[in-house]
Write a protein that holds these residues in place. Structure first.
Motif, mmCIF file in Angstrom:
data_model
loop_
_atom_site.group_PDB
_atom_site.id
_atom_site.type_symbol
_atom_site.label_atom_id
_atom_site.label_comp_id
_atom_site.label_asym_id
_atom_site.label_seq_id
_atom_site.Cartn_x
_atom_site.Cartn_y
_atom_site.Cartn_z
ATOM 1 N N SER A 605 -3.859 -7.979 1.283
ATOM 2 C CA SER A 605 -4.936 -7.198 0.689
ATOM 3 C C SER A 605 -4.994 -5.812 1.299
ATOM 4 O O SER A 605 -5.180 -4.818 0.612
ATOM 5 N N ASN A 606 -4.793 -5.725 2.629
ATOM 6 C CA ASN A 606 -4.833 -4.435 3.289
ATOM 7 C C ASN A 606 -3.697 -3.532 2.824
ATOM 8 O O ASN A 606 -3.839 -2.318 2.750
ATOM 9 N N ASN A 607 -2.539 -4.120 2.515
ATOM 10 C CA ASN A 607 -1.397 -3.316 2.089
ATOM 11 C C ASN A 607 -1.637 -2.605 0.769
ATOM 12 O O ASN A 607 -0.961 -1.614 0.477
ATOM 13 N N TYR A 608 -2.543 -3.081 -0.039
ATOM 14 C CA TYR A 608 -2.821 -2.460 -1.323
ATOM 15 C C TYR A 608 -3.928 -1.408 -1.234
ATOM 16 O O TYR A 608 -4.235 -0.758 -2.217
ATOM 17 N N LYS A 609 -4.531 -1.244 -0.075
ATOM 18 C CA LYS A 609 -5.659 -0.340 0.046
ATOM 19 C C LYS A 609 -5.211 1.115 0.018
ATOM 20 O O LYS A 609 -4.192 1.477 0.585
ATOM 21 N N ALA A 610 -6.043 1.943 -0.613
ATOM 22 C CA ALA A 610 -5.807 3.379 -0.598
ATOM 23 C C ALA A 610 -5.999 3.909 0.823
ATOM 24 O O ALA A 610 -6.695 3.291 1.632
#
Length: 725
Positions: A605-610
């Motif tokens: 989930s963190n990898n997809y964060k802006a």
């Protein structure tokens, strides 16, 4: 010798003079910013070379050719999120053609210099999330074309001056989370007829809400006045605002009845929570006083003492009562143990080594749902505190969906997964229709109204590419969400298979169709849903697929519900569908597998964060979703994963998200062959080359580092729809 020294010094002076004059005036002004920043920020200015003729190639600087001027001029400064610590130099005001100043998410301190507003071409000033202080810079409204002013999350103080009415072109005024005080000025808001967004939340404003805020005819989104000290009644003039406006008036000192005219009829109870003296719809709190008169004890009715016999009788009754309570506790303990054993049958059939027929004969939910209903169907749940209608009941949101609590609890149930967000079951109803049931937790009973308001808002979202929430259950010790079960897993499995390797099952036409469906669903959430939702957790595992490989967005709104019930919202959930794969492990490995799923899910989930979303305390924005969708598009295009485990991080098929975005950008900058970037399984579809290239450009626009540069989701969807027509 003296003549030689004189000539030498003259030559040195000449070269120094020429070196200084070689840089344009805009470049010299920018060097003042570099010198105003502490040494720790040098990395952001590594290519700011005073020997250049123009600063247009410097990091974070954009230039444009102005009609009638021979040299390019600086029009944009974008140094957001660079951990820059320093002050804002007044020399920036000499940048005559500067249009956009973007320095948010840094550590700039001190006051905003008045000379900055000599840059009269400015239309956007983004200084949010710094350490700036001082009063509201009233001179900012001398800029004739100013459209966006975001000073939120700083330490500005004092009053908002009447001069704000001079910002005639202002579209966004965001002053949230500062230290502004006093009353909001009146008679100024009717002058701001272009204002789209107004956010004054989390300050120390007091007094009444001005009536003329209702004159903001262009307002959209949310009028946010929450977490202040506003008092008096809510002005009925707010009902004149456009129907698409949502109110956020939480946690003030407002009193009286909530008006029911115009826009007020579209508001849910969440908008008014935290105002204990408000009443009326939609708070379900009557405004008619139900005062109860207190009756004083008359002298003749006062206690004259207890007789010895009565005291003995009361003592004996106490002993009997304590014994009965002890028996009840023992009974409840052993009953709970029996229920846990009953629940274990689901886990054994789900995770054990039985054959396929035994796995299909799952248990019912009934033994695992303590406190809902006993086997005779008697309701045992009671909610204390801030409750209302719907407590202890199964409430259907969709009128076309029919289900009874007994039917739900006694239907065949299969455990799909377990995480910090609770257990997810696949429940097959009596008519053979499967649904997904999520147990949210046991807490949050004091926030019943807030929970119901959020669930009802989610339930109103109806789109063919979004998982439908059909019903919910609330009780003191159980919160359930019942949604559609999507039968074909998620996009991560479809793209890479269950073993993590690239899959050839998804053709380019299918991937393009999936991309369009996701964008359509997100565009609906952003633009047309009742709350204009921000999903905040878009990733491959939250995109579910049916048997026709149509995409469904799941989990939107789940983090908010989890926070209300008191569970940990940091780990992504799976509302509306299954886990990424049906785990096949021995019973002794169940806990280890569940722990690994939680860790992988959190990391993915963190990898997809802006980039801006990774700053602690940031509020989700729609531009977060745009960035995450861009990452999903890049995964569909390249076949590379951002959720790979550390053991596979060195594989060519997996890279970290920042590397994926950078890698694709570098490939286009260096004009690398498309075959080196695209998923090898797509290389055979030669005719798709132009379409693949077009989607690459859409994905790169979505993953711009500056959120203001990213397109709106509606624009993204429209651009994708044009591809392949």
């Amino acid at each position: 010798m003296k003549l030689f020294l004189l000539v030498f010094f003259l030559l040195c002076f000449h070269f120094l003079f020429v070196f200084t004059l070689s840089l344009s005036s805009d470049g010299l002004a920018l060097l003042s910013l570099k010198s105003a920043v502490d040494q720790s920020g040098d990395g952001a200015f590594s290519d700011w070379n005073g020997g250049d003729s123009y600063p247009c190639g410097w990091s974070g600087i954009s230039c444009a050719n102005i009609s009638g001027i021979p040299e390019p001029r600086v029009v944009g400064i974008a140094l957001a999120g660079k951990s820059l610590r320093g002050y804002l130099p007044s020399e920036l005001g000499t940048l005559r053609y500067l249009r956009r100043l973007n320095l948010h998410d840094n550590e700039f301190y001190g006051v905003v210099p008045m000379q900055l507003f000599n840059a009269t071409a400015l239309h956007s000033i983004f200084l949010h999330r710094n350490n700036l202080s001082g009063p509201f810079p009233a001179s900012v409204c001398t800029i004739p074309r100013l459209q966006n002013l975001d000073l939120s999350v700083n330490s500005f103080s004092g009053n908002i001056p009447d001069d704000v009415k001079k910002c005639k072109q202002l579209q966004r005024l965001i002053l949230a989370r500062n230290k502004f005080t006093g009353e909001i000025p009146t008679g100024v808001w009717s002058e701001l007829d272009n204002l789209i967004q107004l956010d004054l939340s989390a300050n120390d404003f007091k007094g009444s809400i001005p009536d003329d805020i209702g004159d903001l005819v262009s307002l959209s989104g949310t009028l946010n006045l929450s977490f202040n000290h506003f008092s008096d009644r809510i002005p009925s003039s707010l009902g004149k605002l456009p129907a698409t406006v949502n109110f956020d008036l939480r946690n003030n000192n407002l009193i009286g009845e909530i008006p029911q005219t115009g826009t007020f009829s579209n508001q849910g109870p969440t908008a008014f929570l935290g105002n204990k003296n408000l009443c009326g719809l939609p708070l379900r709190k009557s405004c008619t006083g139900s005062g109860s008169s207190s009756h004083k004890d008359e002298p003749g009715n006062r206690s004259k003492g207890l007789s010895p016999g009565l005291i003995i009788l009361i003592s004996a009754a106490d002993v009997v009562g304590v014994a009965l309570v002890g028996l009840v506790i023992v009974y409840v303990y052993w009953k709970k143990k029996d229920d846990e054993n009953a629940c274990s049958c689901i886990r054994k059939r789900r995770f054990g080594d039985e054959n396929e027929n035994e796995k299909r004969s799952a248990c019912t939910l009934l033994p695992c749902m303590n406190g809902l209903k006993n086997e005779e169907g008697n309701d045992e749940s009671e909610v204390e505190g801030d409750g209302g209608k719907g407590e202890g009941e199964l409430v259907t949101i969709d009128k076309g969906f029919r289900i009874e609590l007994d039917e739900l609890l006694k239907a065949s149930a299969y455990v799909l997964g377990k995480s910090a967000l609770g257990i997810v079951y696949k429940v097959v109803l009596g008519n053979g229709v499967p649904v997904a049931v999520r147990r949210l937790g046991e807490g949050g009973e004091e926030r019943y109204k807030e929970f119901v308001a959020e669930v009802q808002a989610i339930g109103k979202v109806k789109h063919p590419n979004i998982v439908r929430l059909r019903a919910y259950y609330w009780a003191h010790d159980e919160k359930l969400l019942i949604s559609d079960f999507i039968s074909n897993g998620n996009l991560a499995n479809a793209l890479r298979g269950r073993n993590g390797q690239p899959s050839s099952n998804l053709s380019w036409s299918t991937r393009l169709r999936i991309s369009k469906g996701i964008a359509r669903g997100l565009s609906y959430l952003h633009e047309f849903s009742p709350r204009k939702f921000v999903h905040g957790d878009i990733k491959l595992t939250n995109i579910l697929l049916d048997n026709d490989l149509q995409p469904y967005i799941s989990d939107f709104g789940l983090n908010r519900l989890i926070s209300i019930t008191g569970n940990n919202p940091s780990v992504g959930g799976f509302m509306g569908g299954a886990l990424p794969y049906m785990m096949k492990t021995s019973h002794k490995d169940v806990n280890r597998t569940n722990n690994r799923l939680s860790l992988d899910n959190s990391r993915g989930s963190n990898n997809y964060k802006a980039p801006e979303a990774r700053v602690p305390g940031c509020r989700p924005t729609q531009k977060w979703d745009v960035y995450s969708l861009g990452v999903v598009l890049l995964e569909l295009l390249t076949g590379k994963s951002t959720e790979s485990s550390p053991t596979s991080a060195s594989s060519s098929a997996s890279v970290e998200v920042s590397d994926l975005v950078r890698w694709v950008r570098n490939g286009f900058d260096q004009e690398s062959p498309l075959s080196e970037m695209v998923d090898p399984s797509l290389l055979q579809e030669v005719r798709a080359k132009k379409e693949v290239l077009a989607v690459f450009h859409v994905a790169l626009a979505c993953t711009e580092g500056d959120p203001e540069v990213r397109p709106r989701m509606k624009t993204v969807s429209e651009n994708l729809e044009r591809i392949g027509r």
